[in-house]
Design a protein around this motif. Structure first.
Motif, PDB file in Angstrom:
ATOM      1  N   GLU A  63      41.343  41.079  41.204  1.00  0.00           N
ATOM      2  CA  GLU A  63      41.883  39.744  40.913  1.00  0.00           C
ATOM      3  C   GLU A  63      42.908  39.793  39.747  1.00  0.00           C
ATOM      4  O   GLU A  63      42.620  40.548  38.575  1.00  0.00           O
ATOM      5  CB  GLU A  63      40.736  38.993  40.157  1.00  0.00           C
ATOM      6  N   SER A 115      44.589  34.289  36.882  1.00  0.00           N
ATOM      7  CA  SER A 115      43.526  33.522  36.268  1.00  0.00           C
ATOM      8  C   SER A 115      43.968  32.421  35.270  1.00  0.00           C
ATOM      9  O   SER A 115      45.106  32.522  34.888  1.00  0.00           O
ATOM     10  CB  SER A 115      42.619  34.579  35.323  1.00  0.00           C
ATOM     11  N   ASP A 146      42.540  32.294  32.461  1.00  0.00           N
ATOM     12  CA  ASP A 146      42.135  32.800  31.269  1.00  0.00           C
ATOM     13  C   ASP A 146      42.847  34.365  30.903  1.00  0.00           C
ATOM     14  O   ASP A 146      43.065  34.721  32.045  1.00  0.00           O
ATOM     15  CB  ASP A 146      40.362  33.312  31.312  1.00  0.00           C
ATOM     16  N   ASN A 184      41.762  37.031  29.777  1.00  0.00           N
ATOM     17  CA  ASN A 184      41.037  38.161  30.251  1.00  0.00           C
ATOM     18  C   ASN A 184      40.588  37.945  31.654  1.00  0.00           C
ATOM     19  O   ASN A 184      39.935  38.736  32.247  1.00  0.00           O
ATOM     20  CB  ASN A 184      39.718  38.096  29.346  1.00  0.00           C
ATOM     21  N   LYS A 185      41.511  37.210  32.435  1.00  0.00           N
ATOM     22  CA  LYS A 185      41.242  37.281  33.884  1.00  0.00           C
ATOM     23  C   LYS A 185      39.951  36.947  34.442  1.00  0.00           C
ATOM     24  O   LYS A 185      39.645  37.622  35.291  1.00  0.00           O
ATOM     25  CB  LYS A 185      41.907  38.587  34.638  1.00  0.00           C
ATOM     26  N   GLN A 186      39.106  35.923  33.695  1.00  0.00           N
ATOM     27  CA  GLN A 186      37.727  35.549  34.344  1.00  0.00           C
ATOM     28  C   GLN A 186      37.698  34.329  34.564  1.00  0.00           C
ATOM     29  O   GLN A 186      36.341  33.976  34.937  1.00  0.00           O
ATOM     30  CB  GLN A 186      37.058  36.151  33.228  1.00  0.00           C
ATOM     31  N   SER A 204      38.449  30.894  36.890  1.00  0.00           N
ATOM     32  CA  SER A 204      39.414  30.667  38.346  1.00  0.00           C
ATOM     33  C   SER A 204      39.596  29.258  38.605  1.00  0.00           C
ATOM     34  O   SER A 204      39.888  28.841  39.344  1.00  0.00           O
ATOM     35  CB  SER A 204      38.557  31.240  39.596  1.00  0.00           C
TER      36      SER A 204
END
Length: 409
Positions: free
Chosen positions: A76, A79, A81, A83-85, A87
């Motif tokens: 992934e 994002s 976010d 922090n790539k958390q 979706s």
């Protein structure tokens, strides 16, 4: 490969310019009959681009939700976010939705599909493509450009503006300045820009004085929530009684040619918390000298990088997160003499002059003379960890960047 890089870079710049039409989509005073629409600022981005934006518009009083429903690749990478958390994101129509991307280090392009739905029934599916590794929008022949230094917190961006014609210049779009912006520190490490007085400062206008966010009508996006909150219009919100001014890295007086380039100097991405006494006195004197050095001869060009060093952990509280306070404020200069039609890499050592200046960002720095602040470019490279004037001929770079003779200026 170099040709492909330049072609992609030009494509992205062109797309950015075309998509300025969407910059007004974030206004919250949309009329009730406004057409529903959601768009990406850029549908295709380079491998090094780490931010993008969905612009939304439509009738007032409705909300939207944007959801990343798929993203190609091994992990992934897209994002809502940092922090790539996250979706999905939502809000009132007229608000932007910021996307955070990992750099693409793979040999393949990758895509993400994002569905956007409004409470009035409007929906659309957006596709974002990030190009394969190697396609970066940083390969420039400009004299002021530092070397690229990879860091997930850094966003590299060049602002382009329209300059009006004068007796030396037919008018048109030029680069205004470039930044290496740190989203963790909420401040740019450096701002790089050329000074060719006859183009950038003529005719002489008054200052705009509009401290504001980068509106993100050019790529890459620097999300508003990651910028300094310094207020809008007039005096706005500075750093107040804490003893710091909103210090321009590119001085606004160096961009008097037109309203647009002058206004850009008031973006938060061009500001550093600077000791008020330093900013208003010896630093201002140095800025004036630099403008003079940039206009000595009709065909000279001066390349300037101004920035901050962080040898302490001091911060200023801010609505968008703490702003790192520089321990030092510095400038490095490179002047070419003569024909502007040659690239900086074609100049010999005896056609170039370089020098640097460093001040501590405190009352002691404010009491430092320009003569005492002189350093070589190499010394400031050691202080900051950045390598400057990357496009110099390697055969002359070391000798030029070792210069520090103020009498030459």
């Amino acid at each position: 490969m170099m040709l492909k890089i330049k072609q992609i870079g030009m494509l992205l710049v062109t797309m950015s310019a075309m998509l300025v039409l969407f910059a007004g989509c974030g206004d919250k005073d949309d009329g009730g009959d406004k057409e529903s629409l959601a768009t990406l600022v850029a549908e295709t981005v380079s491998s090094s681009t780490t931010t993008n934006k969905i612009s939304t518009q439509g009738p007032s009083g409705i909300t939207f939700e944007a959801t990343i429903v798929s993203q190609g690749g091994d992990a992934e990478w897209c994002s809502f976010d940092l922090n790539k958390q996250v979706s999905s994101a939502g809000g009132n129509v007229g608000d932007p939705a910021y996307l955070y991307l990992d750099k693409n280090n793979s040999d393949d392009d990758r895509t993400a599909r994002i569905d956007v739905t409004y409470t009035n029934g409007y929906s659309t599916s957006l596709t974002l493509t990030q190009r394969a590794a190697g396609f970066i929008d940083y390969d420039r022949s400009w004299g002021e450009q530092p070397e690229y230094r990879s860091d997930d917190a850094y966003i590299y961006k060049t602002y382009y503006a329209t300059f009006v014609s004068n007796q030396f210049f037919p008018g048109g779009k030029l680069r205004n300045y470039s930044v290496c912006y740190d989203v963790d520190r909420h401040i740019s490490h450096w701002v790089a820009y050329p000074i060719f007085k006859k183009v950038y400062e003529t005719p002489v206008l008054s200052r705009v004085n509009d401290f504001n966010y980068d509106p993100n009508d050019q790529l890459p996006v620097i999300p508003t929530r990651d910028q300094q909150y310094i207020g809008t219009g007039g005096n706005g919100r500075g750093y107040g009684a804490r003893g710091y001014d909103r210090g321009h890295m590119l001085p606004q007086a160096s961009r008097y040619n037109n309203y647009e380039p002058n206004r850009m100097t008031y973006y938060g991405t061009n500001m550093m918390p600077q000791n008020s006494t330093l900013n208003q006195n010896i630093w201002a004197s140095l800025e004036g000298k630099v403008r003079g050095w940039g206009g000595l001869q009709t065909y000279d060009t001066l390349y300037v990088v101004t920035g901050a060093a962080f040898k302490s952990t001091k911060t200023i509280d801010n609505a968008n997160g703490p702003i790192a306070v520089p321990s030092h404020c510095w400038k490095v200069l490179l002047r070419q003499r003569g024909n502007q039609n040659r690239q900086i890499s074609q100049f010999k050592a005896d056609e170039l002059k370089a020098i640097g200046f460093v001040f501590t960002n405190d009352d002691a720095g404010a009491a430092t003379s320009i003569e005492s602040a002189v350093r070589s470019v190499k010394e400031i490279e050691e202080l900051t960890g950045f390598k400057f004037f990357r496009n110099l001929d390697p055969a002359v770079a070391d000798a030029v960047k070792s210069q520090k003779n103020l009498a030459d200026w």
